[in-house]
Design an enzyme around this catalytic site. Sequence first.
Site, mmCIF file in Angstrom:
data_model
loop_
_atom_site.group_PDB
_atom_site.id
_atom_site.type_symbol
_atom_site.label_atom_id
_atom_site.label_comp_id
_atom_site.label_asym_id
_atom_site.label_seq_id
_atom_site.Cartn_x
_atom_site.Cartn_y
_atom_site.Cartn_z
ATOM 1 N N HIS A 143 -13.949 10.563 8.610
ATOM 2 C CA HIS A 143 -13.224 11.821 8.717
ATOM 3 C C HIS A 143 -13.655 12.681 7.540
ATOM 4 O O HIS A 143 -14.354 12.212 6.640
ATOM 5 C CB HIS A 143 -11.713 11.580 8.662
ATOM 6 C CG HIS A 143 -11.309 10.875 7.408
ATOM 7 N ND1 HIS A 143 -11.263 9.506 7.320
ATOM 8 C CD2 HIS A 143 -10.998 11.332 6.171
ATOM 9 C CE1 HIS A 143 -10.919 9.154 6.088
ATOM 10 N NE2 HIS A 143 -10.760 10.247 5.370
ATOM 11 N N SER A 160 -12.465 14.824 4.264
ATOM 12 C CA SER A 160 -11.355 14.891 3.335
ATOM 13 C C SER A 160 -11.940 15.015 1.940
ATOM 14 O O SER A 160 -12.928 15.721 1.730
ATOM 15 C CB SER A 160 -10.490 13.629 3.490
ATOM 16 O OG SER A 160 -9.428 13.641 2.575
ATOM 17 N N HIS A 215 5.152 -14.556 -3.034
ATOM 18 C CA HIS A 215 4.925 -13.121 -3.201
ATOM 19 C C HIS A 215 3.613 -12.921 -3.949
ATOM 20 O O HIS A 215 3.200 -13.775 -4.730
ATOM 21 C CB HIS A 215 6.062 -12.466 -4.000
ATOM 22 C CG HIS A 215 7.384 -12.513 -3.304
ATOM 23 N ND1 HIS A 215 8.063 -13.691 -3.077
ATOM 24 C CD2 HIS A 215 8.164 -11.525 -2.793
ATOM 25 C CE1 HIS A 215 9.202 -13.432 -2.460
ATOM 26 N NE2 HIS A 215 9.294 -12.119 -2.274
ATOM 27 N N SER A 240 1.276 -10.626 -6.622
ATOM 28 C CA SER A 240 1.293 -9.648 -7.703
ATOM 29 C C SER A 240 0.176 -9.994 -8.684
ATOM 30 O O SER A 240 -0.899 -10.405 -8.263
ATOM 31 C CB SER A 240 2.665 -9.642 -8.397
ATOM 32 O OG SER A 240 2.776 -8.479 -9.193
#
Length: 910
Positions: free
Chosen positions: A444, A446, A586, A588
């Site tokens: 695209h 941009s 999780h 991180s």
Amino acid sequence: MAAAVEGPELEAAAAAGDASEDVDAGSRALPFLGGNRLSLDLYPGGCQRLLHLCVQQPLQLLQVEFLRLSTHEDPQLLQATLVQLPQSLSCLRSLVLKGGQRRDTLGACLRGALTTLPSGLSGLAHLAHLDLSFNSLETLPACVLRMRGLGALLLSHNCLSELPEALGALPALTFLAVTHNCLQTLPPALGALSTLQRLDLSQNLLDTLPPEIGGLGSLLELNLASNRLQSLPASLAGLRSLRLLVLHSNLLASVPAGLARLPLLTRLDLRDNQLRDLPPELLDAPFVRLQGNPLGEASPDVPSSPVTALIPEMPRLFLTSDLDSFPVTPRGCSVTLACGVRLQFPAGATATPITIRYRLLLPEPGLVPLGPHDALLSHVLELQPHGVAFQQDVGLWLLFTPPRARRCREVVVRTRNDNSWGDLETYLEEEAPQRLWAHCQAPHFSWFLVVSRPVSNACLVPPEGTLLCSSGHPGVKVIFPPGATEEPRRVSMQVVRMAGRELQALLGEPEAAVSPLLCLSQSGPPSFLQPVTVQLPLPSGITGLSLDRSRLHLLYWAPPAATWDDITAQVVLELTHLYARFQVTHFSWYWLWYTTKNCVGGLARKAWERLRLHRVNLIALQRRRDPEQVLLQCLPRNKVDATLRRLLERYRGPEPSDTVEMFEGEEFFAAFERGIDVDADRPDCVEGRICFVFYSHLKNVKEVYVTTTLDREAQAVRGQVSFYRGAVPVQVPEEAEAARQRKGADALWMATLPIKLPRLRSSEEPRRGAGLSLAPLNLGDAETGFLTQSNLLSVAGRLGPDWPTVALHLGVSYRELQRIRHEFRDDLDGQIRHMLFSWAERQAGQPGAVGLLVQALEQSDRQDVAEEVRAVLELGCRKYQDGIRRTSLAPKDPALPGSSAPQPPEPAQA
């Protein structure tokens, strides 16, 4: 590249990907032996250790199914060791005999000493995985051809010139990799491998393929990149299971039409070939990559086919700096912009004619999204209209200067899509040793910029589980068990290394050490359904046998928290001789520290900041012939001496400032003090202070004209310029001593350098252009910006001895140039002003005059003046647009992406 293996192959992939270094905590006598895995490739004297084990015959040895052994050993000792394997490790399922652990002075992997295998190795009846990469094999050992249960065979980075016919008799082979060899032909029997699913023959010398290759009915992936193929057999159309076909960087002039009818094919890579003729079905297929082919160009020896006759020759456009738009038609075109950008629109990229606009923007925090360890390598390119959908991807090349530190880092093109930034798949093309092109496919239009970042490895995690390894740090990996996720999700990792000397200096502790810093991120839900195993190398110089566990800390950081948390007591750390493993749900940031300090979290924050800081010096120089022209620059410490040697021919001034530390993308500004002020209205000037943004690989330089309200005829003006970081303070100190008193850990003041405007003699003009009688002049137009008489006087005051070169590039004849020199023979300023204003008067009302001036300045190697002219034009355009909006004559223009600095995507919190 990340290694990702799914389903039942997970266990074997873990062994092949360095996941075999587990150690039984109770087996201290054999630190390299853990469960059914034996890893000796990272130990010196691995063969000696294995022979010793074979003599002792410990009970654990009979259970070994996975063995890794380095081939950087004495050849005779290596052969003697391998002879013992069938008797001592009869249950072996995976055998890795690789070189590549050692590197030459340039960092390239060295091949091992293995040239053959003992015939007795065929007695390993359970062997399913054999890796012989990075060795010196010239022929395939005969024992390999008798391993009937072999499912995966890796022969990359050897010296093989051919493969034997008997290779086609391996009934269970599903994966064969023979990359980076010297293969010139393939045996026809290769087509008999009915179970083969993945075949990688890239980086060889193949010029033809046997027709029998079409018999590989189970083949899913075929990689033939970087060979010498000139044609392909029509039998490739019989590979009905094929999903991926890679043929880039060959000499193909055509491809079989049957490829367009393969039912499962999702990617066909034909880049960088000699394709002039292509079946229409493939020409329009979205999964086909065709960049770097002369499609539509007729061969000098072969008449055009009906297909190529339908594709007209692609136009080529070369745009000068005064143009900011160009047309694109369905024929496509190749465009080269003066700002170091190339675009290639393939034929059929757009169905109707369209006008493309572009501009090159100076980087600023609100427009440049950088991660904590990223570095900007280019200005920002904006292509309009935003979001336009092309029917084929547009090729984009951005020119940049490569960074000095390139180990474990990669260069990518970053772009904005909707409201988020992402990195495109990027290829580098070298134009000169210090000039590289970053090449990508623009999905695209941009904003685009070139960024250097730590190597990022990513994979798609399926419900069956997978393995993710770091390509830059082989000991760093993440193992996803089956059931960790219900839906496939994309995960990625980045690894950053910190020098031990910096940490020891920061802590004042000679024995302190840290592991590489690991950043994990993911898409989808913030947590996994099953614990995920993370493996990190132990801190440098620390082994599982010698460490004191009370000094080992696992640190965790979840942005936007300010500090790192010590989670050692919250997880179970499983230690091997070289690695630490722990489980998380999780993703991180994770970091292993080995130190006697107790409160490690605050120290980790300081160390992390030190990783990201650049040591720089600030300079302020005045042009010798015009002291009112001041050059301000922020330079990395290692570039200061070379830059000063180049500048001191034209400038003079004080020594550079003391070394200060700055972050990539940090804002700072320069304030002139003690009677000196900025002379011109500039778009980068806020309340009389020049704004900068530090980018370590860009120039960070500005030239400013200064003035004073003090009486220079009475005495010289001794002022100063001070550099401050952060937000603009309400009151800037007027004395250097006052600024120095504020120096501290959180001080805004960075440096103060003296500026001296010499005393004016009574015959001198107190200001540039005073007393001149020149007709009013506005060069340009309202929408693109005006250059007024004052602006042209500023330009004239900066040209100096370069003015004849600029005049010739403006089209001034040599005869007129000589006349001006004679008429103003003792007045250099008069020569310059007369030339410039007489040219400007001739250009009155002519479109493109300002662009011609900018182009002439660039061609005369006066980029500094050209950039200031652009800044003046940009400021004028802004004021014009603001006036239009105030009178409600035009709608408000769409703003640039983000009015404040966008934060890089952060991993989910724990």
